[in-house]
Design an enzyme around this catalytic site. Structure first.
Site, PDB file in Angstrom:
ATOM      1  CD  GLU B  90      -2.175  -2.127   1.064  1.00 41.64           C
ATOM      2  OE1 GLU B  90      -1.100  -2.641   1.442  1.00 41.64           O
ATOM      3  OE2 GLU B  90      -3.158  -2.788   0.715  1.00 41.64           O
ATOM      4  CG  HIS B 159     -10.446  -6.454   7.997  1.00 41.06           C
ATOM      5  ND1 HIS B 159      -9.530  -6.973   8.865  1.00 41.06           N
ATOM      6  CD2 HIS B 159      -9.966  -6.705   6.759  1.00 41.06           C
ATOM      7  CE1 HIS B 159      -8.545  -7.544   8.199  1.00 41.06           C
ATOM      8  NE2 HIS B 159      -8.776  -7.395   6.912  1.00 41.06           N
TER       9      HIS B 159
END
Lengths: 286, 362
Positions: B90, B159
């Protein structure tokens, strides 16, 4: 003809400050002689190569090399509205769209992906947008400290994977503020990390302007030909502390003296005069 | 093809002998349904077709057709040079995309969820958001960061976080959160066309939901303005301001409240930054009561900002304290019953609205 990247030339490369000897000069192969026969043109990276950089004064140096007027840079350092970023960026954030200077970045390693992105765009413009004459090469400059940062490795991987036209230039001055490179790194030779990701890793004496130039030319040529990235490690040194706030007590005076004797600008001056390429008066004028 | 559909429907409807009116209604051209997934996919497709500088980057966006199938079919149509499958990196790929944007192309970066954007947040904030300012306008960063945001179903604490407040607090970013398919299409197109970095917060649980879309929305030039909220339901007794999935909950709450004689006005914020303060304030000046709804953690959230805005600009118009409905101040639990308690439910919104109206909430 053996190039700077021939493995044999760098096979027996001792790393400086290797544990014992502190005054062990680099045994750089004599590429200088090969250079003498070639052109004396000034360093021309690419008509619009992009430079991005890591910190403070180094950003300024790269900005000057890219052709941003010294006055605009100094004004920026002083926070004036006439600065190249109207005083909004400051010493660490010198940008110039006109000169393709894509900025200095404060976070260590932050500029590496940005430079990789600029190289990505060069390739995209050439291959997807089919723009003509798009042979721009990106140079990303950063220090030894950034080489332990995850982003560095992520970008070595992506640049090699996508064969991006970029040269990763490590200015290894052996110290990240007060942290010695040897204390921070499991495998100190940074150039060796290039081949692990599928690109050549080159080590060069960063105190010798002409040797660096030759290595740069070859790396840039490689990128331009579409052969992908190169990792260039320039061994150099920082004569003073990291910043005004750095008392610089950790570095051995003998080490400092060893490198001070190899000031690149003094060496280049001597070379120019010895080889009658310029006179004292010319250099004084500069 | 439409002819065949009509024929089949006619046969079916003739068998059931329904009233003529309902038969006609099913052919109405304004009543086409579209899922959020299709809305986002079509928006990406049209913008990539219109501008060859637009390209996609992210994990699984290409050969896997998208982790949530948002980018389905785009690799086949535009090729691997414009739909890039990235390694799991990322920080690296976000930085690469930002650098590419500096130099003139228009990346659309997908985060598999916005939780992973935390690994790249340095580049979103420092390299993308701040650069236009630091370079005094020389370098613009036409990049879009998109992906699912907020709670899903049973995915646990790492998450499930909502990042609207984090990104919306940063000058230099634009932050959007669509609710309906019209929002999804219009706002994503606007985001891609925008010259500044845009954080586009989707919602995983809404991807499969269908919403009616008009012909205007389906047109490839359709675009919504950034920074403008939408009044989804007009009302006069209390304003309920929400974004993303909570807009749906607010509308359901409004139906329940109507039965109790409370006429709620529901605002779909659409844009967290810039926040449509004028519309929210105008609505509260009309109703005198405000409930803000978000799934995110309560402290320093979007609701807190809206409340501050109302207090600063419309204090004298308030007839009751502002009610702030948010997710529980706890990392999202895994167990389904606990998860249900950790996010706002329709009943919570109904109770809050009644509290602002000084009605009994039993």
């Amino acid at each position: 003809m053996a190039t700077a990247f021939s493995p044999s030339k760098f096979a027996a490369q001792p790393f400086p400050l290797n544990t014992t000897s502190q005054n062990n000069p680099l045994t750089i192969p004599t590429t200088a002689s090969a250079f003498l026969g070639s052109t004396r043109k000034p360093i021309l990276l690419s008509s619009s190569s992009n430079l991005n950089l890591r910190r403070g004064s180094l950003t300024v140096v790269k900005a000057l090399s890219k052709g941003i007027p010294a006055r605009a840079i100094l004004s920026e350092l002083l926070g004036k509205a006439t600065g190249c970023c109207r005083g909004q960026g400051g010493s660490m954030h010198i940008f110039s769209r006109e000169h393709n200077m894509l900025g200095g970045f404060a976070f260590i390693g932050e500029g590496i992906p940005i430079g990789t992105g600029a190289a990505f765009t060069s390739k995209y413009k050439r291959e997807v947008l089919k723009e003509a004459d798009c042979d721009h090469v990106t140079l990303a400059f950063f220090g030894d400290g950034a080489c332990n940062n995850g982003q560095f490795y992520e970008c070595l991987n992506m640049a090699a994977l996508w064969k991006l036209p970029i040269v990763f230039v490590v200015e290894n001055n052996l110290w990240a503020i007060g942290m010695s490179h040897l204390r921070a790194t499991s495998v100190p030779p940074i150039y060796k990390k290039g081949p692990a990701f599928g690109m050549p890793g080159v080590h060069v004496d960063g105190m010798d302007v002409l040797k660096v130039r030759e290595v740069a030319k070859e790396a840039i040529g490689r990128a331009r030909r579409g052969e992908g990235p190169t990792l260039v490690e320039c061994e150099t040194y920082r004569f003073r502390g990291h910043s005004l706030a750095d008392p610089d007590k950790l570095r051995d005076p003998a080490e400092k003296a060893h490198y001070a004797a190899r000031d690149p600008i003094t060496a280049l001056k001597k070379y120019l005069i010895d080889n009658s390429l310029a006179s004292e008066a010319d250099l004084k004028a500069i | 093809m439409l002819g065949i559909v009509r024929q089949k429907m006619l046969e079916q409807s003739l068998k059931k002998i329904p009233p003529a009116v309902s038969v006609l209604r099913s052919y109405s051209s304004a009543a086409k349904q579209m899922t959020i997934r299709d809305a986002l996919n079509s928006a990406l497709d049209e913008e990539m077709s219109a501008d060859s500088k637009v390209f996609l980057m992210g994990e699984e966006v290409g050969e896997y057709q998208g982790a949530y199938k948002i980018t389905k079919g785009l690799l086949d149509k535009y090729g691997p040079e414009r739909v890039l499958d990235t390694p799991i990196t990322e920080a690296g790929f976000t930085g690469v995309a930002v650098g590419a944007a500096y130099y003139g192309v228009k990346p659309v970066v997908e985060f598999m969820t916005f939780n992973f954007s935390m690994q790249a947040i340095d580049h979103i904030i420092n390299s993308a958001a701040k650069t236009n300012y630091m370079s005094s306008g020389q370098i613009s960063v036409p990049i879009v960061f998109r992906g699912p945001n907020g709670a899903a179903a049973g995915v646990g604490a790492q998450h499930s976080q909502c990042y609207a407040a984090w990104y919306a607090s940063c000058p230099g970013l634009k932050v959007l959160a669509p609710y309906s398919s019209e929002d999804a299409r219009g706002l994503l197109k606007a985001a891609i066309r925008d010259p500044d970095p845009v954080v586009f917060l989707e919602n995983e649980l809404l991807y499969g939901e269908s919403f009616p879309v008009s012909d205007e929305v389906l047109d490839s030039s359709f675009c919504l303005p950034i920074g403008k909220a939408k009044i989804e339901r007009k009302g006069k007794d209390v304003t309920i301001a929400a974004y993303s999935k909570m807009v749906g909950y607010a509308l359901k709450a409004a139906e329940t409240l109507e039965k109790d004689g409370i006429d709620a006005e529901v605002i779909n914020l659409r844009s967290m930054r810039p926040l449509d303060r004028s519309m929210i304030n105008a609505s509260v000046r009309k109703t005198s009561r405000l409930v803000t709804v978000e799934e995110a953690f309560p402290q320093h959230g979007v609701g807190a900002e809206i409340c501050a805005s109302i207090v600063e600009e419309s204090f004298a118009y308030l007839d009751a304290p502002v009610e702030r409905i948010a997710g529980a101040d706890v990392p999202m639990p895994y167990a389904a019953n606990l998860e249900r308690m950790a996010v706002p439910q329709v009943e919570d919104i109904v109770r809050a609205a009644k509290r602002t109206c000084y009605r009994s909430v039993s």
